[in-house]
Design a protein around this motif. Structure first.
Motif, mmCIF file in Angstrom:
data_model
loop_
_atom_site.group_PDB
_atom_site.id
_atom_site.type_symbol
_atom_site.label_atom_id
_atom_site.label_comp_id
_atom_site.label_asym_id
_atom_site.label_seq_id
_atom_site.Cartn_x
_atom_site.Cartn_y
_atom_site.Cartn_z
ATOM 1 N N PRO A 1 13.986 -1.416 44.017
ATOM 2 C CA PRO A 1 14.405 -3.132 43.581
ATOM 3 C C PRO A 1 16.104 -3.060 43.863
ATOM 4 C CG PRO A 1 14.087 -1.541 41.777
ATOM 5 C CD PRO A 1 13.400 -1.025 42.821
ATOM 6 N N ASP A 2 16.710 -4.350 43.965
ATOM 7 C CA ASP A 2 18.106 -4.424 44.194
ATOM 8 C C ASP A 2 18.713 -4.785 42.949
ATOM 9 O OD1 ASP A 2 19.989 -6.885 45.938
ATOM 10 O OD2 ASP A 2 20.416 -4.608 45.624
ATOM 11 N N PRO A 3 19.752 -4.238 42.621
ATOM 12 C CA PRO A 3 20.617 -3.262 43.028
ATOM 13 C C PRO A 3 19.820 -1.771 42.875
ATOM 14 C CG PRO A 3 21.532 -3.946 41.051
ATOM 15 C CD PRO A 3 20.339 -4.813 41.189
ATOM 16 N N ILE A 4 20.173 -1.022 43.821
ATOM 17 C CA ILE A 4 19.906 0.328 43.833
ATOM 18 C C ILE A 4 20.631 0.934 42.472
ATOM 19 C CG2 ILE A 4 19.862 2.771 45.129
ATOM 20 C CD1 ILE A 4 18.225 0.224 46.304
ATOM 21 N N ARG A 5 19.611 1.657 41.730
ATOM 22 C CA ARG A 5 20.177 2.348 40.371
ATOM 23 C C ARG A 5 20.658 3.750 40.524
ATOM 24 N NH1 ARG A 5 15.048 0.181 37.288
ATOM 25 N NH2 ARG A 5 14.480 1.289 38.845
ATOM 26 N N TRP A 6 21.853 3.919 40.550
ATOM 27 C CA TRP A 6 22.096 5.511 40.821
ATOM 28 C C TRP A 6 22.289 6.193 39.386
ATOM 29 C CZ3 TRP A 6 22.911 8.207 45.083
ATOM 30 C CH2 TRP A 6 22.973 7.555 46.266
ATOM 31 N N GLY A 7 21.892 7.426 39.443
ATOM 32 C CA GLY A 7 22.258 8.445 38.356
ATOM 33 C C GLY A 7 23.100 9.590 38.901
ATOM 34 N N GLY B 1 33.281 4.592 46.529
ATOM 35 C CA GLY B 1 32.475 4.194 47.688
ATOM 36 C C GLY B 1 31.279 3.461 47.342
ATOM 37 N N LEU B 2 30.730 3.637 46.242
ATOM 38 C CA LEU B 2 29.663 2.787 45.619
ATOM 39 C C LEU B 2 29.967 1.230 45.585
ATOM 40 C CD1 LEU B 2 26.536 2.577 44.620
ATOM 41 C CD2 LEU B 2 27.526 3.323 42.393
ATOM 42 N N ARG B 3 31.441 1.313 44.826
ATOM 43 C CA ARG B 3 31.821 -0.227 44.605
ATOM 44 C C ARG B 3 32.169 -0.827 45.898
ATOM 45 N NH1 ARG B 3 34.088 2.499 40.065
ATOM 46 N NH2 ARG B 3 36.060 3.092 41.273
ATOM 47 N N ALA C 1 26.145 2.173 39.250
ATOM 48 C CA ALA C 1 25.908 3.264 38.507
ATOM 49 C C ALA C 1 25.588 3.341 37.088
ATOM 50 C CB ALA C 1 27.461 4.131 38.380
ATOM 51 N N ALA C 2 24.104 3.623 37.199
ATOM 52 C CA ALA C 2 23.350 3.180 36.069
ATOM 53 C C ALA C 2 23.539 4.187 34.822
ATOM 54 C CB ALA C 2 22.097 3.339 36.172
ATOM 55 N N THR C 3 23.760 5.819 35.147
ATOM 56 C CA THR C 3 23.700 6.532 33.978
ATOM 57 C C THR C 3 24.505 7.922 34.904
ATOM 58 O OG1 THR C 3 21.489 5.943 33.502
ATOM 59 C CG2 THR C 3 22.165 8.397 32.587
ATOM 60 N N VAL C 4 25.177 8.358 33.903
ATOM 61 C CA VAL C 4 25.549 9.952 34.296
ATOM 62 C C VAL C 4 25.276 10.818 33.321
ATOM 63 C CG1 VAL C 4 27.966 9.427 32.976
ATOM 64 C CG2 VAL C 4 27.749 10.881 34.743
ATOM 65 N N ALA C 5 24.896 11.933 33.726
ATOM 66 C CA ALA C 5 24.346 13.010 32.609
ATOM 67 C C ALA C 5 25.371 14.344 32.670
ATOM 68 C CB ALA C 5 23.075 13.479 32.850
ATOM 69 N N ALA D 1 35.010 5.468 30.839
ATOM 70 C CA ALA D 1 36.091 5.419 31.492
ATOM 71 C C ALA D 1 35.998 5.033 32.845
ATOM 72 C CB ALA D 1 36.674 6.965 31.530
ATOM 73 N N HIS D 2 34.751 5.208 33.649
ATOM 74 C CA HIS D 2 34.644 5.024 34.985
ATOM 75 C C HIS D 2 33.501 3.918 35.280
ATOM 76 C CE1 HIS D 2 37.245 8.497 35.492
ATOM 77 N NE2 HIS D 2 36.360 9.169 34.970
ATOM 78 N N GLY D 3 33.290 2.900 34.287
ATOM 79 C CA GLY D 3 32.339 1.948 34.636
ATOM 80 C C GLY D 3 30.918 2.241 35.004
ATOM 81 N N ILE D 4 30.253 3.143 34.341
ATOM 82 C CA ILE D 4 28.940 3.693 34.283
ATOM 83 C C ILE D 4 28.326 2.991 33.093
ATOM 84 C CG2 ILE D 4 27.409 5.655 34.667
ATOM 85 C CD1 ILE D 4 29.724 7.182 35.617
#
Length: 339
Positions: A7-13, A28-30, A37-41, A54-57
């Protein structure tokens, strides 16, 4: 390899809260567009939540496995220390995710082969985060070589240095796969395979990368890791001379030397639009170009991954291409270190 549309947009973890994700991947993603950027772990929930804020995730969560197995993630960027790359990459591939894993893909050729064997049967591709092959500058370099602009390439001279003063930095930790060769020396090695065209896309059982062999390596070492190194690698009858390290000011360049001239890049690996490509030939004025079009070095690679996941492009420059022969050369250089 089956690559079903996403699906669009591509959801990044994002696995890990490393500085490279903040400084390189997210910008680069922007710039690439078409994803978020959907999730950071992180292993620490509070750290992940603070990083996300802090980074818009969208969100920060605890635990790498929870991220890679999430049905709400299409692609995973692994930004952990080198020694921790393999496990989440394998988990993500098995969970049906596309993966962009920081370089080097793993520590050592044996572990690299293990990861590639999983990738060979995965539903979605694996990329090692050498992003320069996707950029307009690199395309121009290869086109010039293919067109015979400098004759047959015979030698590549390349450097990648930057100052590192913090002894607690993960690059200084042998247990985490640190060292200058693994961190930045791997770039000239990958460039040599690109320029000399050896080791093609034949999967985890690729042969020896066109006869690529490390011949010599001299280095300074601290705390069990190399902090400054110079090496010689042969690829058939061709030769790579590389230097890398943490001891001097930022410096990265490459010169491709051929029978009829040379091409010099001021920044072959993370160029900006201001960086130059210069063609020099006997009895002719040098010709300087500025082929780079993106402001961020990760942009073209991320744009390509998005197109692959939408079914618009076939996967290119995947880890199956050069990761294993390059890992072998890197390992050989490390074993040849002379202090």
């Amino acid at each position: 390899m089956r690559v079903p549309p996403s699906p669009d947009p591509i959801r990044w973890g994002i696995v890990g809260t490393a500085n490279i994700a903040r400084a390189q991947f997210l910008p680069g993603l922007r710039e690439a567009g078409g994803g978020r950027a959907a999730t950071v772990a992180s292993r620490d929930r509070a750290k992940a939540e603070a990083y996300a804020s802090a980074h818009g995730i969208d969100q920060g969560i605890e635990g790498y496995q929870a991220l890679v197995e999430s049905p709400d993630i299409d692609a995973v960027y692994v930004a952990l220390p080198n020694a921790l790359h393999a496990e989440p990459t394998i988990q993500a591939l098995k969970a049906g995710k596309a993966v962009l894993c920081e370089k080097p893909l793993s520590v050592g050729a044996a572990q690299t082969k293990d990861v590639l064997e999983v990738a060979a049967t995965a539903d979605r591709p694996l990329w090692e985060a050498f992003v320069f092959p996707f950029q307009a500058q690199h395309h121009r370099l290869l086109r010039l070589i293919e067109d015979g602009a400098i004759g047959e390439p015979a030698e590549l001279y390349s450097a990648f240095h930057f100052p590192l003063s913090n002894p607690a930095n993960i690059r200084m930790d042998a247990a985490l796969g640190g060292g200058a060769l693994a961190d930045v020396g791997c770039y000239p090695i990958r460039l040599a395979f690109e320029v000399f065209g050896a080791g093609g896309a034949s999967g985890p059982d690729a042969a020896d990368g066109g006869g690529a062999r490390a011949r010599a390596c001299a280095a300074l070492t601290e705390n069990g890791v190399d902090t400054d190194a110079a090496g010689i690698v042969t690829v058939g009858a061709r030769r790579l001379l590389l230097t890398c390290g943490f001891k001097r000011s930022f410096d990265t360049f490459a010169s491709v030397l051929g029978a009829a001239g040379q091409i010099r890049l001021t920044n072959p690996f993370h160029p900006s639009p201001a960086d130059t490509l210069t063609i020099s030939r006997p009895n002719a004025d040098p010709v300087t170009e500025r082929p780079t079009t993106d402001n961020r070095s990760f942009t073209a690679a991320i744009r390509h991954i998005h197109a692959v996941l939408r079914g618009e492009e076939a996967p290119a420059h995947t880890a199956a291409e050069y990761s294993l022969p390059a890992a072998r050369v890197l390992e050989e250089l490390q074993q040849l270190i002379v202090i």
